[in-house]
Design an enzyme around this catalytic site. Structure first.
Site, PDB file in Angstrom:
ATOM      1  N   SER A 344       1.166  -1.353  -0.193  1.00 47.85           N
ATOM      2  CA  SER A 344       0.489  -0.182  -0.432  1.00 47.85           C
ATOM      3  C   SER A 344       0.472   1.195  -0.154  1.00 47.85           C
ATOM      4  CB  SER A 344      -0.547   0.247   1.532  1.00 47.85           C
ATOM      5  OG  SER A 344      -1.709   0.829   1.536  1.00 47.85           O
ATOM      6  N   ASP A 355      10.698   4.922  -9.447  1.00 50.45           N
ATOM      7  CA  ASP A 355      10.922   5.808 -10.875  1.00 50.45           C
ATOM      8  C   ASP A 355      11.127   6.500 -11.148  1.00 50.45           C
ATOM      9  OD1 ASP A 355       8.343   3.274 -11.291  1.00 50.45           O
ATOM     10  OD2 ASP A 355       6.733   4.755 -11.592  1.00 50.45           O
ATOM     11  N   LYS A 369      -0.715  -3.994  -3.591  1.00 55.44           N
ATOM     12  CA  LYS A 369      -1.978  -3.571  -3.147  1.00 55.44           C
ATOM     13  C   LYS A 369      -1.699  -2.243  -3.919  1.00 55.44           C
ATOM     14  CE  LYS A 369      -5.635  -2.306   0.714  1.00 55.44           C
ATOM     15  NZ  LYS A 369      -5.414  -0.904   0.573  1.00 55.44           N
TER      16      LYS A 369
END
Length: 439
Positions: A344, A355, A369
């Protein structure tokens, strides 16, 4: 079919009274329904289905944006609450009241079961109904603050008694001189032998300013100690730091979960590490189950460059962006430790770091999640938690059910850790950090 007295038949409704209700009976049942317990059940169902655009509380991955009320119709366009469902609920209640082998049925428990069953029917483990007690506990956990004594408690398997496994500094437990490995033999003169951990914790917790009396067994001789501890607000540490590395110039910062208090604790921890002139930072998110979207975004803004942190997309395709202005972008190498239990909010932070390429992930693939929940207040002390959207990393990756792969994969060696506390993943993180520093 269970043995019975023959007063049931197997009609189209299954196990029902022998006389099928006709239309007149259904009308009578509906009238009676408004006067009986079932009316309360249906009101609860209406509340759950037609969520008012009022106050909502936020939990888990929260967006802070109001949602439109949910639809109350079935997939085929038929209303969920109709003559058939009203009649069937009445039949079920009458059958239970008449034939269930225990005469005293808890009507409140029946109602709660209906509310929870409605949420369970979604097939989503993250969408749930909360009773008043469950909601209070949830909000306490989310805030990271509770009222108690400030001691971590576990169950001693040998003695089948609760044991203090740690004491939080600056709390009533420390002031009362409680110690790690103290056995809690009694709470307010009630034995704790054989109790579940949750039961013991509930006995110890209580309103601020009240006192709990503990009977403690201490040491190899089990010396008995009586102590009164005054309860107070306890802020649970979610961030811990230390200096690591051969040259003691690498900062290590562990985040156990993302609560409302975590951003401030993160800033304090980073300030302490910066005072030691660290050259690199290892962030440990292993086994971090997640938490507040607002909290993880606040922490991300202390690290990331200018741009997206994460964005969410709801059922209508509406997108909401969470961004960083880049004014506090970290200027030292970063390594993030993750494992299969990093979920999460942990995946939001680690996904953004990966990224943007400002750090390396070390460990194993994360939990996966990638959905957002929100708490809706039902105005009677209860609430529902509902999944309301998907989230995506800055590069547009939806990791739900997939997880995030580390840059350097290494399984945790539990045998080595059990033998001498060797953390092979941490050792690998230090190796990766040294490479980043050398380059």
């Amino acid at each position: 079919m269970d043995i019975n007295n023959g007063s049931f038949n197997s009609g189209p409704m299954g196990m029902v009274p022998t006389q099928d209700p006709n239309e007149q009976e259904i009308r009578e049942q509906k009238k009676k329904l408004t006067r009986r317990f079932v009316s309360g059940i249906l009101i609860g169902c209406f509340i759950a289905l037609f969520i008012c655009a009022g106050l909502y509380l936020v939990y888990g991955l929260r967006t802070g944006r109001p949602m439109a009320p949910a639809s109350a119709s079935l997939s085929g366009g038929e209303e969920l609450i109709n003559d058939e469902t009203i009649s069937k609920i009445q039949i079920l209640e009458d059958t239970i009241d008449t034939y269930y082998y225990k005469p005293d049925v808890d009507k409140e428990a029946e109602a709660i079961g209906m509310y929870k069953g409605l949420m369970d029917s979604l097939g989503d483990p993250y969408s749930v109904y909360y009773t008043e007690e469950e909601l209070e506990e949830l909000m306490s956990d989310t805030a990271g603050v509770y009222y108690g004594i400030g001691a971590y408690v576990s169950i001693d398997e040998d003695m089948n008694l609760p044991r203090i496994s740690g004491v939080i500094p600056g709390t009533p437990a420390e002031r009362a001189e409680l110690q790690t490995d103290d056995i809690i033999y009694e709470v307010d003169k009630e034995s704790t032998q054989g109790l579940e951990l949750d039961d013991v914790v509930s006995m110890i917790k209580g309103p601020e300013g009240t006192t709990v009396h503990l009977t403690i067994l201490r040491g190899s001789q089990n010396d008995q100690i009586e102590v009164d501890v005054e309860r107070s607000a306890v802020e649970v540490p979610t961030v811990s730091t230390e200096i690591v590395g051969e040259r003691e110039d690498i900062g290590y910062l562990k985040i156990t979960e993302f609560d409302d208090i975590t951003p401030d604790q993160f800033k304090e921890g980073m300030a302490e590490l910066r005072e030691n002139n660290i050259r690199g930072l290892i962030i440990d998110l292993r086994s971090n189950p997640g938490g507040s979207l607002q909290a993880v975004c606040d922490i991300a803004r202390e690290i990331l460059p200018k741009g997206l942190i994460v964005y969410t997309v709801d059922r209508n395709g509406e997108r909401e962006d969470y961004s960083c202005d880049g004014t506090k972008q970290i200027d030292i190498p970063v390594v993030v430790l993750v494992n299969q239990y990093s979920a999460s909010a942990s995946e939001i932070l680690s996904g953004a770091i990966k990224d943007y390429g400002i750090g390396k992930l070390v460990g194993t693939t994360t939990y996966g999640k990638g959905i957002v929940q929100r708490i809706f207040d039902l105005k009677d002390g209860t609430a529902i938690k509902l999944t309301v959207s998907d989230y995506y990393t800055p590069n547009g990756n939806n990791i739900h059910g997939i997880g995030i792969d580390p840059d350097v994969e290494i399984e945790f060696d539990s045998d080595a850790y059990s033998e001498d506390k060797t953390d092979n993943q941490m050792e690998k993180a230090l190796e990766v950090m040294e490479d980043l520093l050398d380059n």
